[in-house]
Design a protein around this motif. Structure first.
Motif, PDB file in Angstrom:
ATOM      1  N   VAL A 105       0.820  -1.211   0.000  1.00  0.00           N
ATOM      2  CA  VAL A 105       0.000   0.000   0.000  1.00  0.00           C
ATOM      3  C   VAL A 105       0.858   1.266   0.000  1.00  0.00           C
ATOM      4  N   ASP A 106       1.841   1.341   0.919  1.00  0.00           N
ATOM      5  CA  ASP A 106       2.604   2.576   1.043  1.00  0.00           C
ATOM      6  C   ASP A 106       3.357   2.929  -0.235  1.00  0.00           C
ATOM      7  N   GLU A 107       3.984   1.913  -0.828  1.00  0.00           N
ATOM      8  CA  GLU A 107       4.726   2.240  -2.058  1.00  0.00           C
ATOM      9  C   GLU A 107       3.746   2.584  -3.179  1.00  0.00           C
ATOM     10  N   ALA A 108       2.574   1.963  -3.172  1.00  0.00           N
ATOM     11  CA  ALA A 108       1.585   2.276  -4.206  1.00  0.00           C
ATOM     12  C   ALA A 108       1.100   3.714  -4.068  1.00  0.00           C
ATOM     13  N   VAL A 109       0.919   4.169  -2.827  1.00  0.00           N
ATOM     14  CA  VAL A 109       0.485   5.555  -2.609  1.00  0.00           C
ATOM     15  C   VAL A 109       1.527   6.496  -3.229  1.00  0.00           C
ATOM     16  N   ARG A 110       2.806   6.198  -2.943  1.00  0.00           N
ATOM     17  CA  ARG A 110       3.891   7.031  -3.443  1.00  0.00           C
ATOM     18  C   ARG A 110       3.930   7.026  -4.983  1.00  0.00           C
ATOM     19  N   ILE A 111       3.849   5.839  -5.559  1.00  0.00           N
ATOM     20  CA  ILE A 111       4.016   5.716  -7.010  1.00  0.00           C
ATOM     21  C   ILE A 111       2.789   6.222  -7.766  1.00  0.00           C
ATOM     22  N   LEU A 112       1.604   6.007  -7.205  1.00  0.00           N
ATOM     23  CA  LEU A 112       0.393   6.343  -7.961  1.00  0.00           C
ATOM     24  C   LEU A 112      -0.160   7.743  -7.662  1.00  0.00           C
ATOM     25  N   ALA A 113       0.329   8.388  -6.596  1.00  0.00           N
ATOM     26  CA  ALA A 113      -0.198   9.713  -6.245  1.00  0.00           C
ATOM     27  C   ALA A 113      -0.140  10.700  -7.419  1.00  0.00           C
ATOM     28  N   PRO A 114       0.981  10.751  -8.169  1.00  0.00           N
ATOM     29  CA  PRO A 114       1.022  11.704  -9.287  1.00  0.00           C
ATOM     30  C   PRO A 114       0.002  11.396 -10.390  1.00  0.00           C
ATOM     31  N   LEU A 115      -0.570  10.194 -10.351  1.00  0.00           N
ATOM     32  CA  LEU A 115      -1.505   9.806 -11.405  1.00  0.00           C
ATOM     33  C   LEU A 115      -2.954   9.816 -10.932  1.00  0.00           C
ATOM     34  N   LYS A 116      -3.161  10.300  -9.712  1.00  0.00           N
ATOM     35  CA  LYS A 116      -4.491  10.102  -9.120  1.00  0.00           C
ATOM     36  C   LYS A 116      -5.583  10.915  -9.817  1.00  0.00           C
ATOM     37  N   PRO A 372      -8.969  -4.761   2.573  1.00  0.00           N
ATOM     38  CA  PRO A 372      -8.060  -5.216   1.518  1.00  0.00           C
ATOM     39  C   PRO A 372      -7.120  -4.083   1.108  1.00  0.00           C
ATOM     40  N   PRO A 373      -5.914  -4.413   0.595  1.00  0.00           N
ATOM     41  CA  PRO A 373      -4.932  -3.391   0.227  1.00  0.00           C
ATOM     42  C   PRO A 373      -5.497  -2.325  -0.718  1.00  0.00           C
ATOM     43  N   LEU A 374      -6.289  -2.729  -1.679  1.00  0.00           N
ATOM     44  CA  LEU A 374      -6.829  -1.745  -2.622  1.00  0.00           C
ATOM     45  C   LEU A 374      -7.690  -0.704  -1.896  1.00  0.00           C
ATOM     46  N   ALA A 375      -8.471  -1.175  -0.918  1.00  0.00           N
ATOM     47  CA  ALA A 375      -9.345  -0.264  -0.183  1.00  0.00           C
ATOM     48  C   ALA A 375      -8.505   0.778   0.549  1.00  0.00           C
ATOM     49  N   LYS A 376      -7.405   0.319   1.172  1.00  0.00           N
ATOM     50  CA  LYS A 376      -6.535   1.254   1.894  1.00  0.00           C
ATOM     51  C   LYS A 376      -5.896   2.246   0.925  1.00  0.00           C
ATOM     52  N   LEU A 377      -5.473   1.730  -0.217  1.00  0.00           N
ATOM     53  CA  LEU A 377      -4.828   2.587  -1.213  1.00  0.00           C
ATOM     54  C   LEU A 377      -5.783   3.678  -1.693  1.00  0.00           C
ATOM     55  N   MET A 378      -6.993   3.299  -2.056  1.00  0.00           N
ATOM     56  CA  MET A 378      -7.932   4.274  -2.600  1.00  0.00           C
ATOM     57  C   MET A 378      -8.369   5.270  -1.535  1.00  0.00           C
ATOM     58  N   LYS A 379      -8.487   4.785  -0.309  1.00  0.00           N
ATOM     59  CA  LYS A 379      -8.827   5.687   0.791  1.00  0.00           C
ATOM     60  C   LYS A 379      -7.748   6.771   0.902  1.00  0.00           C
ATOM     61  N   LYS A 380      -6.486   6.351   0.763  1.00  0.00           N
ATOM     62  CA  LYS A 380      -5.395   7.331   0.872  1.00  0.00           C
ATOM     63  C   LYS A 380      -5.319   8.237  -0.345  1.00  0.00           C
ATOM     64  N   LEU A 381      -5.605   7.681  -1.519  1.00  0.00           N
ATOM     65  CA  LEU A 381      -5.487   8.490  -2.736  1.00  0.00           C
ATOM     66  C   LEU A 381      -6.692   9.398  -2.938  1.00  0.00           C
ATOM     67  N   LEU A 382      -7.894   8.841  -2.811  1.00  0.00           N
ATOM     68  CA  LEU A 382      -9.095   9.606  -3.150  1.00  0.00           C
ATOM     69  C   LEU A 382     -10.002   9.883  -1.952  1.00  0.00           C
ATOM     70  N   GLY A 383      -9.602   9.382  -0.782  1.00  0.00           N
ATOM     71  CA  GLY A 383     -10.418   9.647   0.406  1.00  0.00           C
ATOM     72  C   GLY A 383     -11.600   8.705   0.570  1.00  0.00           C
ATOM     73  N   LYS A 384     -11.742   7.751  -0.366  1.00  0.00           N
ATOM     74  CA  LYS A 384     -12.849   6.803  -0.298  1.00  0.00           C
ATOM     75  C   LYS A 384     -12.330   5.423  -0.684  1.00  0.00           C
ATOM     76  N   PRO A 385     -12.702   4.383   0.052  1.00  0.00           N
ATOM     77  CA  PRO A 385     -12.187   3.059  -0.299  1.00  0.00           C
ATOM     78  C   PRO A 385     -12.888   2.473  -1.529  1.00  0.00           C
ATOM     79  N   ALA A 386     -12.179   1.602  -2.249  1.00  0.00           N
ATOM     80  CA  ALA A 386     -12.792   0.787  -3.307  1.00  0.00           C
ATOM     81  C   ALA A 386     -12.436  -0.644  -2.968  1.00  0.00           C
ATOM     82  N   PHE A 387     -13.369  -1.551  -3.168  1.00  0.00           N
ATOM     83  CA  PHE A 387     -13.114  -2.923  -2.751  1.00  0.00           C
ATOM     84  C   PHE A 387     -12.837  -3.864  -3.912  1.00  0.00           C
ATOM     85  N   THR A 388     -13.195  -3.423  -5.122  1.00  0.00           N
ATOM     86  CA  THR A 388     -12.855  -4.225  -6.303  1.00  0.00           C
ATOM     87  C   THR A 388     -12.215  -3.297  -7.331  1.00  0.00           C
TER      88      THR A 388
END
Ligand code: ADP
Length: 396
Positions: A105-116, A372-388
């Motif tokens: 999750v943490d590395e994904a936040v870092r790598i994907l933030a510029p693309l959010k 799930p990891p995706l939910a945590k990632l989306m919560k951090k990127l967009l403020g809302k979790p996604a589960f799929t």
């Protein structure tokens, strides 16, 4: 030990239990500099822990190497029924692959933030949560085992006709007890369980047998015949169906679960996944109005999981009410119309899966569910979790 081999050791654990076991293994490896070989279907977990992945199919190595490389091979993985971890799948959609592919999750936040700015959330739901006439009901239900363990406390819950209800909760929260109460295998210590208008305390087991199907978590507990066909026919014979009707139903059930090819095999020799599907077929063939399945996808690869889940969805679309116990939030969000969360024998929440998980997001860990990891990632990127992954729209 200098070598440790872990063969699907965590498949029956809830997400937090799983993580704890993996963390212990990781720690042992660091301390003793030992080599660890883990056999597992859960790619989300493997992605974070493994240095190297080997993908087997039919006894051959089809892919091998660094997880970032292996998980970039979406097409090849899909062909052999291995799921790309959610985070990796999303990153690939954004064009981030190979060496840059994020796995945690943490590395994904870092790598994907510029693309959010290219990401948006779809809010598709499986309906708005079925309501209407109820098919089963728990009315102030308590259940106490002989040794004094109170497994359910004051449970109130309605299950509606046509529902696809997921029951989630950490290990020991009372899910299986609830399932057994629905099928009449257990009777409430206090309160009332009503199924199709019958009070399970006073109805005869044979009355419920035709109406409620129960697929055990461990299919070995319910397979007893010499061939797959006989196994499916067995309950039909004991319920007095005609031979012609039995033949028809056996054919249909074999097809639904994709086991036509092994019809004359002894169930004992089937793989774990095939056994699970056979157990489902034996129950389906009876034509229950209410189907209760306990962790149907545990220990199954992605292709078998899909087959089982799609079969359940197909039945649900044809009017069968489905109650499914699971730990997999991804499956809950994708397939279930409603979810009930149990904790320590009590119902803590009930409703449309995404709404419930989003509302309780910050307490999921605490409840032993873990997001799930995706939910945590989306919560951090967009403020809302996604589960799929399907819920995340990728633009540009
Ligand atoms: P879950 O399906 O959520 O893991 P269960 O319904 O199996 O939970 O168990 C709920 C509680 O009841 C747990 O504390 C468990 O240890 C206990 N329990 C389950 N079966 C028995 C039994 N046969 N005898 C005594 N306690 C039991």
């Amino acid at each position: 030990y200098k070598r440790q081999i872990v063969d699907e050791a965590t498949s029956d654990l809830d997400p937090l239990g799983k993580r704890e076991v993996l963390e212990v293994i990781e720690q042992l490896r660091e301390e003793s500099k030992s080599t660890v070989v883990i056999v597992d279907h859960n790619t989300d977990d493997l992605a974070r822990f493994a240095d190297r992945l080997v993908v087997l199919d039919g006894g051959r190595v089809v892919l091998e190497g660094d997880p970032r490389y292996v998980f970039s091979m979406a097409r090849e993985l899909e062909a052999v029924g291995v799921r790309v971890p959610q985070i990796a799948a999303l990153a690939s959609k954004l064009g981030v692959t190979d060496g840059a592919l994020p796995l945690a999750v943490d590395e994904a936040v870092r790598i994907l933030a510029p693309l959010k700015h290219r990401l948006a959330l779809r809010t598709a739901q499986n309906g708005t949560g079925t309501r209407g006439p109820s098919i089963a009901e728990f009315i102030d239900v308590w259940y106490e085992y002989e040794d004094g363990t109170v497994a359910l406390r004051s449970l109130n819950l309605k299950i509606f006709e046509g529902d696809f209800l997921a029951i989630v909760g950490p290990n020991g929260s009372g899910k299986t007890t609830m399932a057994k109460l629905l099928t009449g295998l257990l009777k409430p210590s206090r309160g009332v369980v009503k199924v199709l208008g019958l009070d399970t305390k006073t109805s005869r087991p044979s009355q419920l047998a035709r109406l409620v199907g129960y697929v055990f978590q461990n299919p070995d507990h319910q397979l007893i015949c010499d061939t797959v066909e006989d196994e499916i026919a067995f309950p039909l014979r004991s319920l007095g169906f005609s031979e012609e009707e039995i033949r028809k139903r056996v054919e249909w059930a074999l097809k639904v679960v994709g086991l036509e090819g092994v019809r004359r095999e002894p169930p004992f020799f089937l793989s774990k996944g095939e056994k699970q599907r056979l157990a489902l077929a034996t129950v389906l063939a009876v034509g229950p109005k209410l189907l209760v399945v306990d962790e149907p996808t545990t220990g199954q690869d992605e292709r078998c999981s899909r087959m089982i889940m799609d079969a359940l969805r197909g039945l649900n679309e044809r009017g069968v009410t489905v109650v499914m116990i699971t730990h997999d939030m991804r499956l809950v969000c994708e397939y279930a119309k409603r979810v009930a969360i149990l904790r320590g024998g009590e119902l803590v929440a009930e409703g449309v899966p995404r709404e419930v998980f989003e509302r309780l997001f910050d307490t999921l860990e605490e409840m032993g569910l873990g997001a799930p990891p995706l939910a945590k990632l989306m919560k951090k990127l967009l403020g809302k979790p996604a589960f799929t992954v399907g819920e995340v729209e990728v633009n540009g």
